[in-house]
Structures are given as C-alpha cells and as structure tokens.
Design a protein around this motif. Structure first.
Motif, PDB file in Angstrom:
ATOM      1  N   ARG B   3      34.485 -37.086 -77.223  1.00 29.83           N
ATOM      2  CA  ARG B   3      35.368 -35.936 -77.450  1.00 29.83           C
ATOM      3  C   ARG B   3      34.566 -34.647 -77.490  1.00 29.83           C
ATOM      4  N   LYS B   4      35.096 -33.620 -76.821  1.00 31.31           N
ATOM      5  CA  LYS B   4      34.403 -32.344 -76.808  1.00 31.31           C
ATOM      6  C   LYS B   4      34.996 -31.384 -77.840  1.00 31.31           C
ATOM      7  N   GLU B   5      34.186 -30.408 -78.227  1.00 27.87           N
ATOM      8  CA  GLU B   5      34.655 -29.412 -79.204  1.00 27.87           C
ATOM      9  C   GLU B   5      35.598 -28.403 -78.547  1.00 27.87           C
ATOM     10  N   ALA B   6      36.373 -27.723 -79.381  1.00 26.80           N
ATOM     11  CA  ALA B   6      37.273 -26.694 -78.864  1.00 26.80           C
ATOM     12  C   ALA B   6      37.123 -25.438 -79.700  1.00 26.80           C
ATOM     13  N   SER B   7      37.164 -24.271 -79.034  1.00 30.20           N
ATOM     14  CA  SER B   7      37.156 -23.028 -79.797  1.00 30.20           C
ATOM     15  C   SER B   7      38.600 -22.599 -80.045  1.00 30.20           C
ATOM     16  N   ILE B   8      38.785 -21.710 -81.021  1.00 30.46           N
ATOM     17  CA  ILE B   8      40.121 -21.204 -81.355  1.00 30.46           C
ATOM     18  C   ILE B   8      40.780 -20.590 -80.118  1.00 30.46           C
ATOM     19  N   TRP B   9      40.000 -19.812 -79.402  1.00 27.49           N
ATOM     20  CA  TRP B   9      40.483 -19.112 -78.220  1.00 27.49           C
ATOM     21  C   TRP B   9      40.908 -20.090 -77.127  1.00 27.49           C
ATOM     22  N   GLN B  10      40.091 -21.138 -76.933  1.00 23.51           N
ATOM     23  CA  GLN B  10      40.427 -22.176 -75.941  1.00 23.51           C
ATOM     24  C   GLN B  10      41.733 -22.878 -76.309  1.00 23.51           C
ATOM     25  N   LEU B  11      41.903 -23.144 -77.602  1.00 18.70           N
ATOM     26  CA  LEU B  11      43.130 -23.802 -78.061  1.00 18.70           C
ATOM     27  C   LEU B  11      44.340 -22.917 -77.760  1.00 18.70           C
ATOM     28  N   TYR B  12      44.209 -21.629 -78.078  1.00 20.72           N
ATOM     29  CA  TYR B  12      45.320 -20.710 -77.823  1.00 20.72           C
ATOM     30  C   TYR B  12      45.672 -20.695 -76.335  1.00 20.72           C
ATOM     31  N   LEU B  13      44.647 -20.505 -75.496  1.00 27.45           N
ATOM     32  CA  LEU B  13      44.899 -20.372 -74.056  1.00 27.45           C
ATOM     33  C   LEU B  13      45.438 -21.656 -73.439  1.00 27.45           C
ATOM     34  N   PRO B  31      53.284 -35.151 -69.674  1.00 25.18           N
ATOM     35  CA  PRO B  31      52.318 -35.219 -68.561  1.00 25.18           C
ATOM     36  C   PRO B  31      51.358 -34.028 -68.530  1.00 25.18           C
ATOM     37  N   MET B  32      51.897 -32.847 -68.767  1.00 26.37           N
ATOM     38  CA  MET B  32      51.101 -31.612 -68.776  1.00 26.37           C
ATOM     39  C   MET B  32      50.072 -31.652 -69.917  1.00 26.37           C
ATOM     40  N   LEU B  33      50.532 -32.137 -71.066  1.00 30.63           N
ATOM     41  CA  LEU B  33      49.665 -32.238 -72.237  1.00 30.63           C
ATOM     42  C   LEU B  33      48.502 -33.187 -71.970  1.00 30.63           C
ATOM     43  N   GLN B  34      48.825 -34.328 -71.401  1.00 29.93           N
ATOM     44  CA  GLN B  34      47.780 -35.316 -71.110  1.00 29.93           C
ATOM     45  C   GLN B  34      46.725 -34.746 -70.169  1.00 29.93           C
ATOM     46  N   ARG B  35      47.186 -34.064 -69.128  1.00 28.34           N
ATOM     47  CA  ARG B  35      46.275 -33.482 -68.162  1.00 28.34           C
ATOM     48  C   ARG B  35      45.332 -32.478 -68.832  1.00 28.34           C
ATOM     49  N   GLU B  36      45.899 -31.602 -69.647  1.00 30.03           N
ATOM     50  CA  GLU B  36      45.096 -30.539 -70.253  1.00 30.03           C
ATOM     51  C   GLU B  36      44.143 -31.064 -71.329  1.00 30.03           C
ATOM     52  N   ILE B  40      41.188 -32.544 -68.663  1.00 29.93           N
ATOM     53  CA  ILE B  40      40.427 -31.318 -68.434  1.00 29.93           C
ATOM     54  C   ILE B  40      39.457 -31.036 -69.587  1.00 29.93           C
ATOM     55  N   HIS B  41      39.981 -31.044 -70.820  1.00 29.11           N
ATOM     56  CA  HIS B  41      39.137 -30.602 -71.939  1.00 29.11           C
ATOM     57  C   HIS B  41      38.467 -31.731 -72.733  1.00 29.11           C
ATOM     58  N   HIS B  42      38.933 -32.960 -72.563  1.00 34.55           N
ATOM     59  CA  HIS B  42      38.387 -34.100 -73.322  1.00 34.55           C
ATOM     60  C   HIS B  42      38.395 -33.857 -74.826  1.00 34.55           C
ATOM     61  N   TRP B  43      39.490 -33.311 -75.337  1.00 35.15           N
ATOM     62  CA  TRP B  43      39.579 -33.035 -76.777  1.00 35.15           C
ATOM     63  C   TRP B  43      39.987 -34.272 -77.564  1.00 35.15           C
ATOM     64  N   VAL B  44      40.916 -35.042 -77.017  1.00 34.61           N
ATOM     65  CA  VAL B  44      41.408 -36.243 -77.702  1.00 34.61           C
ATOM     66  C   VAL B  44      41.526 -37.380 -76.689  1.00 34.61           C
ATOM     67  N   MET B  70      49.367 -30.342 -84.373  1.00 35.12           N
ATOM     68  CA  MET B  70      48.550 -31.507 -84.715  1.00 35.12           C
ATOM     69  C   MET B  70      47.220 -31.495 -83.958  1.00 35.12           C
ATOM     70  N   ILE B  71      47.262 -31.228 -82.674  1.00 31.97           N
ATOM     71  CA  ILE B  71      46.020 -31.226 -81.890  1.00 31.97           C
ATOM     72  C   ILE B  71      45.126 -30.071 -82.338  1.00 31.97           C
ATOM     73  N   GLY B  72      45.719 -28.896 -82.544  1.00 35.23           N
ATOM     74  CA  GLY B  72      44.956 -27.745 -83.024  1.00 35.23           C
ATOM     75  C   GLY B  72      44.274 -28.042 -84.358  1.00 35.23           C
TER      76      GLY B  72
END
Lengths: 181, 184
Positions: B3-13, B31-36, B40-44, B70-72
């Motif tokens: 899992r990769k880290e996320a910045s506040i700004w990345q989460l917003y965008l 589907p859109m959520l899974q893709r992102e 793309i981001h490997h957050w979860v 929840m993800i944020g």
C-alpha cells in the motif's frame, strides 16, 4: 437564521437516510410539507431529473439543488455540508472503534428490517411523485399516464440503458406531445 | 500488494475526479473507485475496498460519501476523511449550482416547461424501476413483505414521518431475526 435551519434539516436527512441517494427522497417530501417555502413537491421531480443526469452522488446533487432553491448558492453549500456531517462523524467512529461493522450480527439483523422499510419509503416517495405528475386536482392526466405506462414497460425491459437517456427521451416526448397536459 | 501513502491534496483531487466522473453515485461509483484507489494509487487492497463499500452501504448517509470518508480516514486520519469527502461533493456543488441558476432563469420558457413535463414522466418510470430492483434484494420473505406494506400504508395513509420509520424498522429486524432463530 435560514442557513442554520437548512444545515439542521439536511443534517437530519444525512443521519436517517440509509441506503443511497433515493433513500433521501421521502425526507425531501417531508421537507416540502414542513418547509413549503423552500421546496415544493412538484420541484422534487425536477430535482431528481437534474440529479440523475448530472455527475456526482444523487443524494448530494439533490441536497445542493434543494438548498439552492431555498437560499441561493450558499444555501446549496450549507445543505450539502449538513447532509455529509453525520457521515463524517459516524464513519470516523466506525473506522476507529468498530472494524468489522458490516459483519456484526446485530447490524445484519437491523438491516434486514431496514432494507424492507427503505423500499417502502421510496415507494411512498414514488407515489407522491405520481400524484404531482400523473394527476391534476384529483383526476388523471391522460397523456402523461399513457406515456408513463409505455415508458415503464420499456424501462423495466431495457435495464442496461442509463437513466440519462430516459430523461433525454422524456424531454423530447414532452416537447412533441405538448406536455404538461 | 504494497500500500502506498496518500497526501491530503491527492485524496481531495482523486475523490474530486471520482465524484465528477460518476453518474448516479452509490452503486455506479464502484468500478471508478476500484480503478482509482487500487489500480492507480495503490492505497487499499481489493478486499478492503469491498469491505469499505459494504460498510458505506449499511451506514447512515450517502454511500459515495461514506466510502470517501472511510478511505480518507484510513490513509490520513480525520483530515484525510474531510479532504476525500469534500473532493467527492465538490463537482456536485459546482455543477448543480450552475444548472440551478440557469434553470431558474429559463423555467418560464414554454419549451423548457414542455421538456420538463416529459422528463417528470420519465422520472416516474425510473423510480418504478428502482423500486422493482430494490424489492428483489430487500423483500425476501413474509416478514419483510409485511413490513414493506405497513411502511407504505403508515406513511401514505397516516402521514407517519419517515424519521419514525427508520428506528422502528431496525427494531423490527432485530426482533424478527431473534424470533426466527429461536424456532427449531
């Protein structure tokens, strides 16, 4: 003050509407009854149409629209913030203290009843919608009712077609048939 | 998967993008959520997304907002939750405010009134479809059908507030399921 009142009314909707955007509909109808100067029940049909054909969650779109109708652009913002506040509090609480919330047996049992009631509430909202669209002063609008029966037949058969296209078709037919009759 | 880290700004965008490109929110966003957030981001992970989505569906509020919160929160705590949620609702706020402004100016036009005359009928048909689809998943046995009928009757005939229906239905579910289990 109108903004505080808007915030509070939409806070309640965010707290009690469980199961997606359409679950907010019965609450919007209640709002039309208690705050008729904000929105009327005939506004709600247009709100659904705009919300389904615009990107973004339907519940949020409807909250923004209703808030705008009540008190302009700032009203839209306040209503939306009101609607998302309970989510923020509850979800953060769940994330922190209740890891497997959705697998909890009490939650499952409660949802078993809740889901059935939510369909009931959406049906109630739907019947209200029929009342303002298909009836006028207690008698049936013939053109609208026939069009409804045709559309419902098609919509239930062609489930894959996005709501946006049905709304566009509705707009064209409305112009062609000179609705509202 | 790492899992990769996320910045506040990345989460917003990222949630701004999801909110702006999903028509219909809730069920349409998956589907859109899974893709992102996975591809793309490997957050979860895939399983996490499905769990989060399930929690979002059974918690109060808008499903898309619950999922974003929840993800944020998982990535960046409370400020992450707020950033993701604000991102999710920003496109709605901007687009709907613009549309509402235009609509209020043109609503007296005869063509607009005729178009909306037809649109309202289409919306009636779409709501009917939603009720049919939801019924199949939610009205699964005699007690749920009874509760459904009682809800429609109580709200329509006796003007019972939807606010009262929700807690009553949760209690009904708890009691009915307990009684069912007690039976041999």
């Amino acid at each position: 003050m109108i903004y505080l009142e808007l915030y509070w009314e939409f806070f309640k909707i965010g707290l009690f509407a469980i199961g997606g955007g359409l679950a907010t509909l019965p609450f919007l109808y209640t709002l039309a009854e208690t705050h008729g100067h904000w929105i009327t029940s005939s506004d709600i049909a247009d709100m659904i149409a705009i919300s389904e054909s615009t990107p973004g969650p339907i519940g949020i779109n409807m909250a923004t629209f209703a808030g705008y109708q009540a008190a302009g652009p700032l009203g839209g913002l306040v209503a939306t913030l009101g609607e998302i506040t309970p989510s923020l509090i509850i979800i953060i609480f769940i994330a922190r203290f209740l890891g497997q919330f959705d697998k909890n047996p009490y939650v499952k049992d409660g949802l078993y009843g809740l889901r059935a009631a939510v369909v009931g509430l959406i049906t109630y909202a739907g019947l209200k919608l029929f009342g303002t669209t298909l009836l006028v002063n207690g008698s049936i609008r013939i053109k609208e009712t026939i069009l409804y029966l045709v559309l419902v037949f098609l919509v239930l058969r062609l489930k894959k077609i996005h709501p946006l296209y049905w709304i566009l078709l509705g707009a064209i037919l409305g112009i062609v048939l000179h609705l509202p009759s | 998967m790492k899992r990769k880290e996320a910045s506040i700004w990345q989460l917003y965008l990222t949630f701004l993008k999801i909110g702006g490109l999903t028509f219909g929110g809730g069920y349409a966003m998956l589907p859109m959520l899974q893709r992102e957030v996975i591809d793309i981001h490997h957050w979860v992970t895939e399983e996490e997304v499905l769990d989060i989505y399930a929690i979002g569906q059974c918690s109060p509020g808008i499903i898309a907002v619950n999922t974003a919160t929840m993800i944020g929160y998982r990535k960046r705590g409370i400020s992450g939750a707020i950033a993701a949620t604000l991102g999710e609702v920003t496109p709605s706020l901007v687009l709907i405010t613009m549309l509402a402004t235009i609509l209020l100016q043109i609503q007296d036009n005869i063509w607009v009134q005729r178009a909306f005359g037809g649109i309202r009928v289409a919306v009636c048909a779409l709501i009917t479809q939603s009720v049919f689809t939801l019924s199949k998943k939610s009205l699964i046995d005699v007690p749920t059908v009874l509760l459904y009928v009682a809800t429609v009757a109580a709200t329509l005939a006796f003007s019972l507030s939807p606010l009262m229906v929700i807690p009553a239905a949760i209690l009904y579910g708890l009691v009915v399921q307990r009684l069912k289990r007690r039976k041999p």
